[in-house]
Enzyme design. Structure first.
Site, short mmCIF file in Angstrom:
data_model
loop_
_atom_site.label_atom_id
_atom_site.label_comp_id
_atom_site.label_asym_id
_atom_site.label_seq_id
_atom_site.Cartn_x
_atom_site.Cartn_y
_atom_site.Cartn_z
N SER A 119 0.84 -1.20 0.00
CA SER A 119 0.00 0.00 0.00
C SER A 119 0.87 1.25 0.00
O SER A 119 0.37 2.36 0.07
CB SER A 119 -0.89 0.02 1.24
OG SER A 119 -0.10 0.05 2.43
N HIS A 140 -3.61 -4.59 -4.28
CA HIS A 140 -3.73 -4.02 -2.94
C HIS A 140 -5.08 -4.36 -2.33
O HIS A 140 -6.11 -3.76 -2.66
CB HIS A 140 -3.54 -2.51 -3.01
CG HIS A 140 -3.69 -1.84 -1.68
ND1 HIS A 140 -4.33 -0.64 -1.51
CD2 HIS A 140 -3.27 -2.22 -0.43
CE1 HIS A 140 -4.31 -0.30 -0.23
NE2 HIS A 140 -3.68 -1.25 0.44
N GLU A 152 -7.21 -2.97 -5.33
CA GLU A 152 -6.67 -2.01 -6.30
C GLU A 152 -5.54 -2.67 -7.07
O GLU A 152 -4.62 -3.23 -6.48
CB GLU A 152 -6.15 -0.77 -5.57
CG GLU A 152 -7.26 0.02 -4.89
CD GLU A 152 -6.73 1.20 -4.09
OE1 GLU A 152 -7.23 2.31 -4.30
OE2 GLU A 152 -5.82 1.00 -3.26
N ASN A 191 -6.73 5.05 -0.58
CA ASN A 191 -5.98 5.70 0.51
C ASN A 191 -5.85 7.20 0.30
O ASN A 191 -5.75 7.96 1.26
CB ASN A 191 -4.61 5.05 0.68
CG ASN A 191 -4.67 3.84 1.60
OD1 ASN A 191 -5.57 3.74 2.43
ND2 ASN A 191 -3.73 2.93 1.45
#
Length: 315
Positions: A119, A140, A152, A191
């Site tokens: 990440s 991810h 992701e 994120n």
């Protein structure tokens, strides 16, 4: 065709990812450095599977099949020799990842796809010491990896189109909702969105606008409630783009513009008050309370997943 999946790293994320594949009929090898780590992961997986049984998502027979689908190995060569797809889920230390890639490049099959659950690092950084950029992607997963649908996917400019398509299809086959990034960017999608929200939440806390509990409630009972089914772009359409134009013009100038971690977080980290792992962060926690809260959270996620899956089937 992908049949055999190896997960390297048996922590919370690695074990959750392994469980996701095992439930959906894949042969899974979970690899880590010590038997102790693997025993801990096996116990965690069994507990997670039992919770799914209790919530009616998985049958007892399904649980047993998933348990039997996972093999635990400390030997890296044995763990990856038959793998069609490898997911690296080791700590976010770039030197450790590079060292692992150097080890596996001569052990894996030539056509094996290698994915990282990072990440933190861009894929251009990951492949600096890997000779298989054309076979590599980032996948991810979000914690808890066995319950949150999002994955992701980030490609390198050398990643083969067939690898990208195979990865997307693989994620869909285990019930995930993969999203593909067209360009590499720090933090990926989720994120970045989370960080923007968290920055403003901690600004409101610092300014004394509301208590931590009420700030959390403002999200869980408001935007978070609808975000489970309607994303921010569609919400703008539903609300009217003219309305959202005025919202941005009126509110955006007053939003926090900080480019460093919130002072509240920095101060607590300096005091080693790191959250549930320590027993105190913004809130204080008893050891039993943390376990109860995690169990409650997972039950909510399972119930939400059932609602979302039912909705998607009836569309």
């Amino acid at each position: 065709m992908i049949k055999n999946v190896t997960i390297i790293g048996s922590g919370v994320m690695g074990s959750g990812i392994a469980q996701s594949f095992a439930i959906h009929g894949y042969s899974v090898v979970l690899n880590d450095l010590t038997e102790e780590y693997l025993i801990r992961a096996e116990n965690r997986i069994k507990e997670n599977l039992e919770l799914l049984v209790e919530e009616g998502v998985l049958t007892s027979t399904g649980k047993q099949k998933a348990v039997q689908a996972i093999t635990y190995k400390t030997d890296l060569s044995e763990a990856i020799q038959a793998a069609d797809f490898i997911i690296e889920a080791i700590p976010e230390v770039i030197e450790m990842k590079w060292d692992l890639y150097r080890k596996i490049e001569n052990l894996k099959k030539a056509d094996t796809i290698v994915a990282s659950n990072t990440s933190t690092f861009p894929i251009t950084k990951l492949v600096e010491h890997a000779s298989f950029a054309q076979k590599m992607v980032i996948t991810h997963f979000f914690n808890p990896g066995h319950l949150v649908p999002l994955v992701e996917i980030v490609k390198h400019e050398q990643t083969e189109g067939e690898v990208i398509e195979a990865t997307l299809e693989l994620m869909r086959s285990i019930g995930k909702s993969p999203v593909l990034l067209n360009k590499e960017i720090s933090g990926f999608i989720a994120n970045r969105l989370q960080t923007a929200l968290m920055r403003e939440a901690f600004f409101l806390l610092k300014e004394g606008i509301a208590s931590a509990e009420d700030i959390d409630t403002a999200i869980t009972a408001g935007p978070g409630f609808r975000w489970a089914f309607t994303g921010p772009i569609e919400i703008a359409d539903f609300g009217g783009l003219d309305t959202w134009q005025r919202v941005f013009e009126n509110v955006a100038p007053d939003l926090d513009q900080s480019i460093t971690a919130p002072e509240v977080i920095t101060d607590l980290v300096a005091e080693n008050k790191l959250g549930t792992k320590i027993g105190e962060g913004i809130f204080k926690y008893e050891a039993s309370t943390v376990s109860e809260k995690l169990n409650e959270r997972d039950r909510y996620f399972i119930q939400l997943g059932k609602i979302k899956n039912k909705g998607e089937m009836t569309r």
